[in-house]
Design an enzyme around this catalytic site. Structure first.
Site, PDB file in Angstrom:
ATOM      1  N   TYR A  29       0.832  -1.219   0.000  1.00 48.31           N
ATOM      2  CA  TYR A  29       0.000   0.000   0.000  1.00 48.31           C
ATOM      3  C   TYR A  29       0.862   1.263   0.000  1.00 48.31           C
ATOM      4  O   TYR A  29       0.568   2.217   0.725  1.00 48.31           O
ATOM      5  CB  TYR A  29      -0.903   0.029   1.254  1.00 48.31           C
ATOM      6  CG  TYR A  29      -1.682  -1.243   1.516  1.00 48.31           C
ATOM      7  CD1 TYR A  29      -2.674  -1.658   0.631  1.00 48.31           C
ATOM      8  CD2 TYR A  29      -1.430  -2.023   2.637  1.00 48.31           C
ATOM      9  CE1 TYR A  29      -3.396  -2.814   0.870  1.00 48.31           C
ATOM     10  CE2 TYR A  29      -2.149  -3.182   2.882  1.00 48.31           C
ATOM     11  CZ  TYR A  29      -3.128  -3.563   1.995  1.00 48.31           C
ATOM     12  OH  TYR A  29      -3.843  -4.714   2.240  1.00 48.31           O
ATOM     13  N   TYR A 157     -14.222  -4.886   4.096  1.00 50.06           N
ATOM     14  CA  TYR A 157     -12.908  -5.261   3.563  1.00 50.06           C
ATOM     15  C   TYR A 157     -12.739  -6.765   3.756  1.00 50.06           C
ATOM     16  O   TYR A 157     -12.931  -7.278   4.865  1.00 50.06           O
ATOM     17  CB  TYR A 157     -11.766  -4.520   4.281  1.00 50.06           C
ATOM     18  CG  TYR A 157     -10.414  -5.010   3.810  1.00 50.06           C
ATOM     19  CD1 TYR A 157      -9.852  -4.503   2.629  1.00 50.06           C
ATOM     20  CD2 TYR A 157      -9.725  -6.016   4.487  1.00 50.06           C
ATOM     21  CE1 TYR A 157      -8.635  -4.985   2.163  1.00 50.06           C
ATOM     22  CE2 TYR A 157      -8.517  -6.497   4.023  1.00 50.06           C
ATOM     23  CZ  TYR A 157      -7.976  -5.982   2.861  1.00 50.06           C
ATOM     24  OH  TYR A 157      -6.784  -6.474   2.392  1.00 50.06           O
ATOM     25  N   ASP A 251     -16.576 -13.146   8.182  1.00 48.48           N
ATOM     26  CA  ASP A 251     -15.119 -12.997   8.075  1.00 48.48           C
ATOM     27  C   ASP A 251     -14.601 -12.481   9.419  1.00 48.48           C
ATOM     28  O   ASP A 251     -14.652 -11.288   9.714  1.00 48.48           O
ATOM     29  CB  ASP A 251     -14.821 -12.010   6.928  1.00 48.48           C
ATOM     30  CG  ASP A 251     -13.342 -11.763   6.731  1.00 48.48           C
ATOM     31  OD1 ASP A 251     -12.532 -12.208   7.565  1.00 48.48           O
ATOM     32  OD2 ASP A 251     -12.993 -11.099   5.724  1.00 48.48           O
ATOM     33  N   LYS A 280      -5.061 -13.815  10.626  1.00 47.13           N
ATOM     34  CA  LYS A 280      -4.433 -12.816  11.495  1.00 47.13           C
ATOM     35  C   LYS A 280      -3.940 -13.378  12.847  1.00 47.13           C
ATOM     36  O   LYS A 280      -2.809 -13.819  12.920  1.00 47.13           O
ATOM     37  CB  LYS A 280      -5.352 -11.620  11.671  1.00 47.13           C
ATOM     38  CG  LYS A 280      -5.533 -10.857  10.335  1.00 47.13           C
ATOM     39  CD  LYS A 280      -5.570  -9.373  10.468  1.00 47.13           C
ATOM     40  CE  LYS A 280      -5.231  -8.674   9.169  1.00 47.13           C
ATOM     41  NZ  LYS A 280      -6.363  -8.466   8.257  1.00 47.13           N
TER      42      LYS A 280
HETATM   43  C1  LIG Z   1      -6.692  -8.750   6.831  1.00 54.39           C
HETATM   44  C2  LIG Z   1      -8.034  -9.173   6.436  1.00 54.39           C
HETATM   45  C3  LIG Z   1      -8.248  -9.996   5.307  1.00 54.39           C
HETATM   46  C4  LIG Z   1      -7.125 -10.413   4.396  1.00 54.39           C
HETATM   47  O1  LIG Z   1      -6.183 -11.216   5.019  1.00 54.39           O
HETATM   48  P1  LIG Z   1      -4.739 -11.379   4.341  1.00 54.39           P
HETATM   49  O2  LIG Z   1      -4.068 -12.389   5.205  1.00 54.39           O
HETATM   50  O3  LIG Z   1      -4.087 -10.043   4.382  1.00 54.39           O
HETATM   51  O4  LIG Z   1      -4.946 -11.862   2.953  1.00 54.39           O
HETATM   52  C5  LIG Z   1      -9.538 -10.389   5.023  1.00 54.39           C
HETATM   53  N1  LIG Z   1     -10.561 -10.015   5.804  1.00 54.39           N
HETATM   54  C6  LIG Z   1     -10.408  -9.245   6.901  1.00 54.39           C
HETATM   55  C7  LIG Z   1     -11.587  -8.889   7.731  1.00 54.39           C
HETATM   56  C8  LIG Z   1      -9.132  -8.780   7.239  1.00 54.39           C
HETATM   57  O5  LIG Z   1      -8.980  -7.983   8.297  1.00 54.39           O
END
Ligand SMILES: *Cc1c(COP(=O)(O)O)cnc(C)c1O
Length: 437
Positions: A29, A157, A251, A280
């Protein structure tokens, strides 16, 4: 303008591997032409990042929200080392191993409802892609054609790959310039309050028969601006999907593992998604690992004598033993150390400190939930100077879009948290006064 103090103790002893002008590592980014050089870092321990010039920064980001136990926690490091020495990697096709089997079972126990079937991969974006693939094929396997599209939300996102970009906020999000290259999806607003709920249901009904699933981040929309929504909004999504037989993909890549105060944000809303994505903090911020975890309803739609109904996916490093060992070690720590109490203590500190910013110019709002604090500004002018001022103050915070976000490791001590918050508040106040007045 932020001016750095002239006598700031910057020792310019750069390590020999570091070339501030190097273009070899293309940064995330980042406008490579204009960005200030990255800071060389030597090590990280607990909540402290140690720069090559000897300066120490308290981490307020947990390295993109991963390092929930702090850096280099001895239990996770030990388990990774043990695993790498025995079986660092093996393909998951035709072979299996204890770290993956144990992790999948533990995630099944820990996650809500009958989310019992984990498909592993290496990144969050890919886990969302897998969840999407599961949802589309769920319908095909049941003999229903035409359900190929997803309903996702303004300010959402879900990743940086093409299919996940198509779920992000397409108008306001970071990928809007690529919108013509993405699969088409259906946008909705978070169903907060009766009016938005009615609009959300109208969207679902207008696209009847073409929707595979609704995809949402639960309670907090992260990278899209750290917007919060209510438990009721999330429950409404679940109910609206249930009423129509639609799948709900949640997610939890950012919210999972305690960040909003409960192990999963879904726990707070007492809902069970059809597929949940995790990454994460899954390995406590040590090794890359992600999972798309499906309910039995979804899993069983693939369970067949027909090879054509299987899930055609298999990332090379899926279920990497070292990464799974790290995740198991991270789960051990959630059992043996008082993580959720630590989250509650961080939340209480946010409640004491963040409202003291309410009088600064340019502020939209301060808000917090669990170990996640947000200072939302009208805009972030002079962003590079603001970032530099945080470093000068000894804190590592990475503001983006129009938010200054605090997501420290849960293990942060009372003193460290006070230093972090005082630093952030002092810098933010003087920056806001200089750029907004
Ligand atoms: C960080 C994130 C992603 C993407 O994960 P990456 O490991 O960076 O590909 C997808 N969804 C959410 C909610 C996120 O915070």
């Amino acid at each position: 303008m932020i001016t750095t103090t002239p006598d700031a103790p910057v020792k310019l002893s750069e390590p020999d591997w570091f070339d501030p002008k190097s273009r070899h590592v293309w940064r995330p980014y980042t406008q490579m032409k204009t960005t200030p050089p990255s800071l060389p870092i030597e090590s990280a321990q607990g909540v402290t990042l140690k720069l090559s010039d000897g300066r120490e920064l308290i981490c307020g980001v947990s390295s993109w929200w991963t390092a929930c136990h702090g850096y280099s926690h001895p239990h996770i490091v030990g388990e990774i080392q043990r695993q790498v020495g025995t079986l660092s990697h093996v393909m998951l096709g035709g072979l299996t191993h204890e770290p993956a089997e144990r992790l999948a079972r533990r995630l099944a126990d820990l996650s809500p409802g009958d989310l019992n079937h984990a498909f592993f991969c290496e990144s969050g974006s890919v886990s969302v892609e897998i969840a999407m693939k599961m949802a589309i094929q769920y319908w095909l396997n049941k003999g229903e054609q035409g359900r190929q599209r997803f309903v996702s939300f303004t300010n959402g996102y879900h990743g940086d790959t093409f299919a996940t970009m198509s779920l992000c906020d397409r108008q306001g999000g970071m990928h809007k310039h690529l919108v013509d290259s993405m699969p088409e999806q259906i946008n909705a607003d978070i169903p907060e309050g009766p009016e938005a709920q009615a609009r959300f249901e109208a969207v679902l009904d207008a696209h009847e028969g073409t929707i595979a699933a609704v995809v949402t981040e639960p309670l907090v929309q992260g990278a899209g601006g750290m917007k919060f929504h209510s438990v009721e909004a999330l429950q409404f999504m679940r109910k609206a999907c249930d009423d129509r037989g639609l799948l709900l993909i949640v997610d939890e890549i950012m919210t999972g593992f305690g960040r909003t105060g409960t192990m999963f944000a879904c726990d707070r809303a007492e809902i069970v998604p059809d597929v949940m994505t995790l990454s994460k903090a899954l390995t406590g911020g040590t090794l890359p690992l992600a999972a798309a975890i499906a309910t039995t309803r979804v899993f069983d739609s693939f369970w067949s004598d027909d090879d054509g109904k299987c899930l055609m996916h298999g990332p090379t490093y899926m279920g990497n033993p070292a990464a799974c060992a790290a995740a198991n070690a991270s789960l051990d720590l959630f059992e043996s150390e008082p993580r959720l109490q630590q989250v509650a203590a961080i939340e209480a500190a946010f409640a004491r400190y963040l409202p003291t910013l309410e009088d600064i110019p340019g502020l939209v709002e301060v808000r917090w939930t669990g170990a996640l604090g947000v200072i939302e500004m009208e805009s972030l002018k002079e962003l590079d100077a603001l970032k530099a001022a945080f470093v000068e103050a000894g804190v590592w915070v990475r503001p983006y879009s129009n938010v200054i976000v605090l997501m420290p490791p849960f293990v942060i001590s009372e003193d460290e948290l006070e230093t972090l918050l005082r630093g952030v508040i002092t810098v933010t106040r003087s920056w806001a006064q200089s750029v907004f007045d």
